[in-house]
Scaffold this motif. Structure first.
Motif, PDB file in Angstrom:
ATOM      1  N   MET A 183      80.912  -9.106  59.682  1.00 37.68           N
ATOM      2  CA  MET A 183      79.620  -8.406  59.738  1.00 37.68           C
ATOM      3  C   MET A 183      78.737  -8.858  58.566  1.00 37.68           C
ATOM      4  O   MET A 183      79.212  -9.013  57.450  1.00 37.68           O
ATOM      5  CB  MET A 183      79.849  -6.887  59.681  1.00 37.68           C
ATOM      6  CG  MET A 183      78.556  -6.066  59.747  1.00 37.68           C
ATOM      7  SD  MET A 183      78.861  -4.295  59.686  1.00 37.68           S
ATOM      8  CE  MET A 183      79.713  -4.064  61.244  1.00 37.68           C
ATOM      9  N   THR A 184      77.465  -9.047  58.842  1.00 39.50           N
ATOM     10  CA  THR A 184      76.527  -9.462  57.801  1.00 39.50           C
ATOM     11  C   THR A 184      76.309  -8.329  56.815  1.00 39.50           C
ATOM     12  O   THR A 184      76.052  -7.195  57.209  1.00 39.50           O
ATOM     13  CB  THR A 184      75.181  -9.876  58.422  1.00 39.50           C
ATOM     14  OG1 THR A 184      75.406 -10.882  59.400  1.00 39.50           O
ATOM     15  CG2 THR A 184      74.249 -10.415  57.346  1.00 39.50           C
ATOM     16  N   SER A 185      76.391  -8.636  55.531  1.00 44.14           N
ATOM     17  CA  SER A 185      76.214  -7.604  54.519  1.00 44.14           C
ATOM     18  C   SER A 185      74.757  -7.193  54.403  1.00 44.14           C
ATOM     19  O   SER A 185      73.849  -7.908  54.833  1.00 44.14           O
ATOM     20  CB  SER A 185      76.712  -8.114  53.160  1.00 44.14           C
ATOM     21  OG  SER A 185      75.822  -9.107  52.672  1.00 44.14           O
ATOM     22  N   TYR A 186      74.545  -6.042  53.796  1.00 42.35           N
ATOM     23  CA  TYR A 186      73.175  -5.545  53.597  1.00 42.35           C
ATOM     24  C   TYR A 186      72.365  -6.529  52.767  1.00 42.35           C
ATOM     25  O   TYR A 186      71.218  -6.834  53.081  1.00 42.35           O
ATOM     26  CB  TYR A 186      73.226  -4.181  52.904  1.00 42.35           C
ATOM     27  CG  TYR A 186      71.865  -3.656  52.527  1.00 42.35           C
ATOM     28  CD1 TYR A 186      71.002  -3.135  53.495  1.00 42.35           C
ATOM     29  CD2 TYR A 186      71.427  -3.709  51.201  1.00 42.35           C
ATOM     30  CE1 TYR A 186      69.736  -2.659  53.149  1.00 42.35           C
ATOM     31  CE2 TYR A 186      70.167  -3.258  50.852  1.00 42.35           C
ATOM     32  CZ  TYR A 186      69.327  -2.727  51.826  1.00 42.35           C
ATOM     33  OH  TYR A 186      68.085  -2.265  51.491  1.00 42.35           O
ATOM     34  N   THR A 187      73.002  -7.063  51.696  1.00 43.15           N
ATOM     35  CA  THR A 187      72.307  -8.014  50.824  1.00 43.15           C
ATOM     36  C   THR A 187      71.879  -9.254  51.600  1.00 43.15           C
ATOM     37  O   THR A 187      70.760  -9.753  51.426  1.00 43.15           O
ATOM     38  CB  THR A 187      73.207  -8.422  49.648  1.00 43.15           C
ATOM     39  OG1 THR A 187      73.562  -7.262  48.904  1.00 43.15           O
ATOM     40  CG2 THR A 187      72.498  -9.419  48.734  1.00 43.15           C
ATOM     41  N   GLU A 188      72.748  -9.747  52.463  1.00 43.51           N
ATOM     42  CA  GLU A 188      72.417 -10.930  53.263  1.00 43.51           C
ATOM     43  C   GLU A 188      71.294 -10.645  54.229  1.00 43.51           C
ATOM     44  O   GLU A 188      70.427 -11.502  54.462  1.00 43.51           O
ATOM     45  CB  GLU A 188      73.665 -11.403  54.018  1.00 43.51           C
ATOM     46  CG  GLU A 188      74.726 -12.023  53.108  1.00 43.51           C
ATOM     47  CD  GLU A 188      76.017 -12.293  53.844  1.00 43.51           C
ATOM     48  OE1 GLU A 188      76.338 -11.518  54.772  1.00 43.51           O
ATOM     49  OE2 GLU A 188      76.701 -13.278  53.513  1.00 43.51           O
ATOM     50  N   ARG A 189      71.306  -9.440  54.813  1.00 46.00           N
ATOM     51  CA  ARG A 189      70.229  -9.075  55.745  1.00 46.00           C
ATOM     52  C   ARG A 189      68.887  -8.980  55.026  1.00 46.00           C
ATOM     53  O   ARG A 189      67.855  -9.410  55.537  1.00 46.00           O
ATOM     54  CB  ARG A 189      70.547  -7.757  56.452  1.00 46.00           C
ATOM     55  CG  ARG A 189      71.715  -7.845  57.427  1.00 46.00           C
ATOM     56  CD  ARG A 189      71.725  -6.662  58.383  1.00 46.00           C
ATOM     57  NE  ARG A 189      71.845  -5.392  57.681  1.00 46.00           N
ATOM     58  CZ  ARG A 189      73.002  -4.820  57.358  1.00 46.00           C
ATOM     59  NH1 ARG A 189      74.146  -5.434  57.630  1.00 46.00           N
ATOM     60  NH2 ARG A 189      73.026  -3.649  56.743  1.00 46.00           N
ATOM     61  N   VAL A 190      68.897  -8.409  53.834  1.00 48.09           N
ATOM     62  CA  VAL A 190      67.669  -8.300  53.040  1.00 48.09           C
ATOM     63  C   VAL A 190      67.155  -9.688  52.675  1.00 48.09           C
ATOM     64  O   VAL A 190      65.954  -9.974  52.776  1.00 48.09           O
ATOM     65  CB  VAL A 190      67.910  -7.470  51.762  1.00 48.09           C
ATOM     66  CG1 VAL A 190      66.704  -7.565  50.825  1.00 48.09           C
ATOM     67  CG2 VAL A 190      68.166  -6.011  52.125  1.00 48.09           C
ATOM     68  N   LYS A 191      68.059 -10.559  52.274  1.00 50.62           N
ATOM     69  CA  LYS A 191      67.675 -11.928  51.890  1.00 50.62           C
ATOM     70  C   LYS A 191      67.093 -12.682  53.080  1.00 50.62           C
ATOM     71  O   LYS A 191      66.092 -13.389  52.949  1.00 50.62           O
ATOM     72  CB  LYS A 191      68.898 -12.659  51.325  1.00 50.62           C
ATOM     73  CG  LYS A 191      68.599 -14.059  50.802  1.00 50.62           C
ATOM     74  CD  LYS A 191      69.825 -14.663  50.164  1.00 50.62           C
ATOM     75  CE  LYS A 191      69.567 -16.106  49.732  1.00 50.62           C
ATOM     76  NZ  LYS A 191      68.491 -16.197  48.722  1.00 50.62           N
ATOM     77  N   ALA A 192      67.724 -12.521  54.244  1.00 49.12           N
ATOM     78  CA  ALA A 192      67.222 -13.193  55.451  1.00 49.12           C
ATOM     79  C   ALA A 192      65.852 -12.657  55.824  1.00 49.12           C
ATOM     80  O   ALA A 192      64.963 -13.410  56.234  1.00 49.12           O
ATOM     81  CB  ALA A 192      68.198 -12.999  56.602  1.00 49.12           C
TER      82      ALA A 192
END
Length: 204
Positions: free
Chosen positions: A1-10
Motif C-alpha cells: 500500500m502506498t504510504s501517506y508521505t508517498e501520496r502527498v509527494k505524488a
C-alpha cells in the motif's frame, strides 16, 4: 500500500506539473521561472528544485506527462478498432485534434511566446518518438502475428513519423491528415500480409 508521505509527494508533483503546464503556453521555456511555479502551488522555490532538480528537467517532465496522456488516448482507439487501418485512422485523428485542443501543445506548435518549446517534440523529442514507435510496434505485432517484429517496427515508425509531420506542419484537417497516413499504411499492410505489389496503383 502506498504510504501517506508517498501520496502527498505524488500529489505535490502533479500540482507542480499542472502549474508549469499552465504557465508555459504564455511565457515559453525562457520565460518560465521556478519561483512562479512555486508560488502557484504555495511552496518554496527550493521545493520545486528538490522535486525536479532543474527547470529543464521540470519542462521535460511536463512534456513526458503530456505525451503519456496522448499515448493512453491512442491505445484506447487502437484497441477499440477491429481493423488496423481504421484503428490508425482513429488514433491519428485523435492525436491531431487533441494536440490542437491542448493549450500547451497548441502553443508550442503555433505561438511565438512558446516557440522555444518546439524542440521538446521535434529535435529533442526522441523519448516521445521512441515511446510512440514502441507502442505502435507492439500493436502491429499483436494484430499481425505472421509478420516479423522488424517489419512491425517499420510500419509503426512510418505511421508515427507521418503523424508527427502532419502535427508539426499541418496542411488540412485532422481527418484529412489521418486519411493521408492511412493511404500510405493500407498498401504497406497489404504487401506485408499478402505479398502484394507496391505499385503506384496500389497506393492511390
Amino acid at each position: 500500500m502506498t504510504s501517506y508521505t508517498e501520496r502527498v509527494k505524488a500529489s505535490l508533483r502533479e500540482e507542480l506539473l499542472d502549474t508549469a503546464a499552465g504557465i508555459l503556453p504564455d511565457v515559453g521555456y525562457a520565460g518560465l521561472r521556478m519561483a512562479d511555479v512555486a508560488a502557484g502551488v504555495g511552496v518554496s522555490r527550493q521545493t520545486v528544485y528538490n522535486e525536479f532538480g532543474s527547470k529543464s528537467a521540470l519542462v521535460r517532465a511536463v512534456a513526458m506527462r503530456t505525451a503519456a496522456e496522448f499515448h493512453e488516448g491512442v491505445q484506447a482507439r487502437l484497441d477499440a478498432a477491429d481493423d488496423l487501418v481504421e484503428g490508425t485512422r482513429a488514433a491519428t485523428t485523435y492525436v491531431i485534434e487533441h494536440a490542437r485542443a491542448d493549450r500547451l501543445v497548441a502553443a508550442a506548435l503555433g505561438t511565438e511566446a512558446a516557440e522555444d518549446l518546439v524542440p521538446l517534440i521535434t529535435t529533442r523529442g526522441e523519448p516521445i518518438l521512441r515511446r510512440s514507435i514502441e507502442q505502435g510496434t507492439a500493436h502491429f505485432a499483436s494484430r499481425l502475428p505472421e509478420v516479423d517484429i522488424a517489419t512491425c517496427r517499420r510500419l509503426a515508425e512510418t505511421v508515427t513519423r507521418l503523424t508527427m509531420s502532419h502535427l508539426v506542419l499541418p496542411t488540412g484537417t485532422a481527418a484529412e491528415a489521418a486519411e493521408a497516413v492511412c493511404s500510405v499504411l493500407a498498401p504497406l499492410l497489404d504487401h506485408c500480409v499478402h505479398g502484394s505489389d507496391l505499385s503506384t496503383e496500389d497506393t492511390k
